[in-house]
Structures are given as C-alpha cells and as structure tokens.
Design an enzyme around this catalytic site. Structure first.
Site, PDB file in Angstrom:
ATOM      1  N   PRO A   9       0.786  -1.234   0.000  1.00  0.00           N
ATOM      2  CG  PRO A   9      -0.127  -1.120   2.120  1.00  0.00           C
ATOM      3  CD  PRO A   9       0.518  -2.073   1.161  1.00  0.00           C
ATOM      4  CG  ASN A  10      -0.304   4.332   1.162  1.00  0.00           C
ATOM      5  OD1 ASN A  10      -1.250   4.857   0.601  1.00  0.00           O
ATOM      6  ND2 ASN A  10      -0.396   3.810   2.369  1.00  0.00           N
ATOM      7  NE  ARG A  17       2.046  12.871   0.759  1.00  0.00           N
ATOM      8  CZ  ARG A  17       1.725  11.806   1.505  1.00  0.00           C
ATOM      9  NH1 ARG A  17       1.058  10.813   0.993  1.00  0.00           N
ATOM     10  NH2 ARG A  17       2.076  11.746   2.769  1.00  0.00           N
ATOM     11  CE1 TYR A  22       9.066   5.125   2.541  1.00  0.00           C
ATOM     12  CE2 TYR A  22       7.691   7.095   2.602  1.00  0.00           C
ATOM     13  CZ  TYR A  22       8.089   5.899   3.160  1.00  0.00           C
ATOM     14  OH  TYR A  22       7.529   5.459   4.324  1.00  0.00           O
ATOM     15  CG  ASN A  71       8.437  -2.187   0.337  1.00  0.00           C
ATOM     16  OD1 ASN A  71       7.842  -2.296   1.411  1.00  0.00           O
ATOM     17  ND2 ASN A  71       9.094  -1.094  -0.016  1.00  0.00           N
ATOM     18  CB  ALA A  74       1.603   0.125   6.279  1.00  0.00           C
ATOM     19  CD  GLU A  95      10.538  -7.800   5.565  1.00  0.00           C
ATOM     20  OE1 GLU A  95      10.668  -8.944   6.051  1.00  0.00           O
ATOM     21  OE2 GLU A  95      10.224  -6.810   6.245  1.00  0.00           O
ATOM     22  CG  HIS A  97      11.045  -2.564   4.542  1.00  0.00           C
ATOM     23  ND1 HIS A  97       9.693  -2.439   4.317  1.00  0.00           N
ATOM     24  CD2 HIS A  97      11.229  -3.760   5.146  1.00  0.00           C
ATOM     25  CE1 HIS A  97       9.092  -3.519   4.784  1.00  0.00           C
ATOM     26  NE2 HIS A  97       9.997  -4.331   5.285  1.00  0.00           N
ATOM     27  NE  ARG A 104      10.215   5.850   8.576  1.00  0.00           N
ATOM     28  CZ  ARG A 104       9.333   5.736   7.579  1.00  0.00           C
ATOM     29  NH1 ARG A 104       9.512   4.830   6.630  1.00  0.00           N
ATOM     30  NH2 ARG A 104       8.289   6.532   7.518  1.00  0.00           N
TER      31      ARG A 104
HETATM   32  O1  CA2 Z   1      10.597   1.885   3.750  1.00  0.00           O
HETATM   33  C1  CA2 Z   1       9.754   1.201   3.164  1.00  0.00           C
HETATM   34  O2  CA2 Z   1       9.919   0.728   2.054  1.00  0.00           O
HETATM   35  C2  CA2 Z   1       8.380   0.972   3.829  1.00  0.00           C
HETATM   36  O3  CA2 Z   1       7.950  -0.351   3.490  1.00  0.00           O
HETATM   37  C3  CA2 Z   1       7.443   2.013   3.246  1.00  0.00           C
HETATM   38  C4  CA2 Z   1       6.055   1.987   3.884  1.00  0.00           C
HETATM   39  C5  CA2 Z   1       6.160   2.046   5.403  1.00  0.00           C
HETATM   40  O4  CA2 Z   1       4.878   1.908   5.973  1.00  0.00           O
HETATM   41  C6  CA2 Z   1       7.073   0.953   5.938  1.00  0.00           C
HETATM   42  O5  CA2 Z   1       7.154   1.089   7.335  1.00  0.00           O
HETATM   43  C7  CA2 Z   1       8.456   1.069   5.334  1.00  0.00           C
HETATM   44  C8  CA2 Z   1       5.231   3.202   3.426  1.00  0.00           C
HETATM   45  C9  CA2 Z   1       5.077   3.300   1.953  1.00  0.00           C
HETATM   46  C10 CA2 Z   1       4.449   4.617   1.630  1.00  0.00           C
HETATM   47  O6  CA2 Z   1       5.069   5.091   0.472  1.00  0.00           O
HETATM   48  C11 CA2 Z   1       4.915   6.424   0.167  1.00  0.00           C
HETATM   49  C12 CA2 Z   1       5.693   6.890  -0.850  1.00  0.00           C
HETATM   50  C13 CA2 Z   1       5.600   8.202  -1.212  1.00  0.00           C
HETATM   51  C14 CA2 Z   1       4.715   9.028  -0.566  1.00  0.00           C
HETATM   52  C15 CA2 Z   1       3.937   8.549   0.449  1.00  0.00           C
HETATM   53  C16 CA2 Z   1       4.026   7.212   0.803  1.00  0.00           C
END
Ligand code: CA2
Length: 137
Positions: A9-10, A17, A22, A71, A74, A95, A97, A104
């Site tokens: 997700p996301n 963003r 990221y 990946n 969340a 896996e 990230h 974090r």
């Molecule tokens: O660091 C990572 O790859 C995560 O899997 C990213 C997840 C986060 O919940 C994990 O704890 C770590 C969040 C992905 C959200 O991605 C976005 C990218 C751009 C803008 C907003 C969100």
C-alpha cells in the site's frame, strides 16, 4: 530466471510525496531501469493497496517464479495473513524496505514477513530493489 517485485500500500505514490524518505523517482521509472539493467531475466511487477490482492498474487506466483521481492509496506508490520502466505509458498521471498525501518517508529521494527523470508534489505533507498534482484543471481 523469472522474478517479480510486489509492492504494497501507498507505494504507488513513490516520487510524488515524501522524497526525503522515499526518493523522487516513480516506481515505474525505477522498474524500467531495472528491466533494462537486468535484461537477461524476466522481471514482473505488481502493486496493490489491498491486503487480499497481495496474498492472492503471492499464491499465484509462489509455486512458479524463481524469486519474489516483496515490499509489503505498512502491511509488513500488521499482516499475519501476508506472513502466512510467505510461509505457505515455495518461491523464496526477499523482503525490501526503502527506508531504514529500524531508525523509525517502534511499530516499524516488527515484521510478519522476515521470519519466513530468505533475507531482508532495508535502508538503502530504492537501490534495495536492485540488491534484492542481485541476491537471486
Ligand atoms: O521503507 C519502506 O519501504 C516501507 O515499506 C514504506 C512503507 C512504510 O509503511 C514501511 O514502514 C516502510 C510506506 C510506503 C508509503 O510510500 C509512500 C511513498 C511516497 C509518498 C507517500 C508514501
């Protein structure tokens, strides 16, 4: 060699963003770069914001592909279902990230995937996807 990258997700918002966490590249840009860098192997890509769709995809590819780069975003920290799916399939899962989840919030330190993953890569930005591909070669 057939690999698939599965994003949760996301991650469809990558590049749009929070570039300080990221990066500023969209995943499709990165995916095209990876496909041309590793042109000798087949790399597929799937992204979903829906937990059950991620589980269905793991079941679909998990007895056929040579490697899965996951990946789960969340859901990594919450989903017993995705953890069970990783345990239930045959294809090895790496896996990934993008961020250093251990630097974090505490809730990001838990992974339901890691106990059944071949390995875990985190904290190297989107380069982690490339490192994961290399781990299968
Ligand atoms: O660091 C990572 O790859 C995560 O899997 C990213 C997840 C986060 O919940 C994990 O704890 C770590 C969040 C992905 C959200 O991605 C976005 C990218 C751009 C803008 C907003 C969100």
């Amino acid at each position: 060699m057939k690999l698939i990258i599965i994003n949760g997700p996301n991650l469809n918002l990558l590049g749009k963003r929070e570039p300080e966490i990221y990066g500023s590249k969209s995943f499709l840009e990165l995916f095209k770069e990876l496909q041309s860098k590793f042109s000798g192997i087949e790399i597929d890509y799937f992204q979903s914001n829906i937990e059950g769709e991620l589980i269905d995809k793991l079941h679909e590819v998990g007895f056929d592909y040579d490697g899965i780069i996951l990946n789960a975003a969340a859901y990594t920290h919450t989903s017993v279902g995705i953890g069970d799916a990783v345990k239930g399939i045959e294809t090895p899962v790496v896996e990934v990230h993008i961020s250093n989840v251990h630097a974090r919030e505490a809730f990001r330190h838990t992974s339901y995937i890691a106990p059944n993953a071949k390995g875990v890569i985190f904290g190297f930005g989107v380069k982690g996807y490339e490192l994961a591909i290399q781990s299968f070669l």
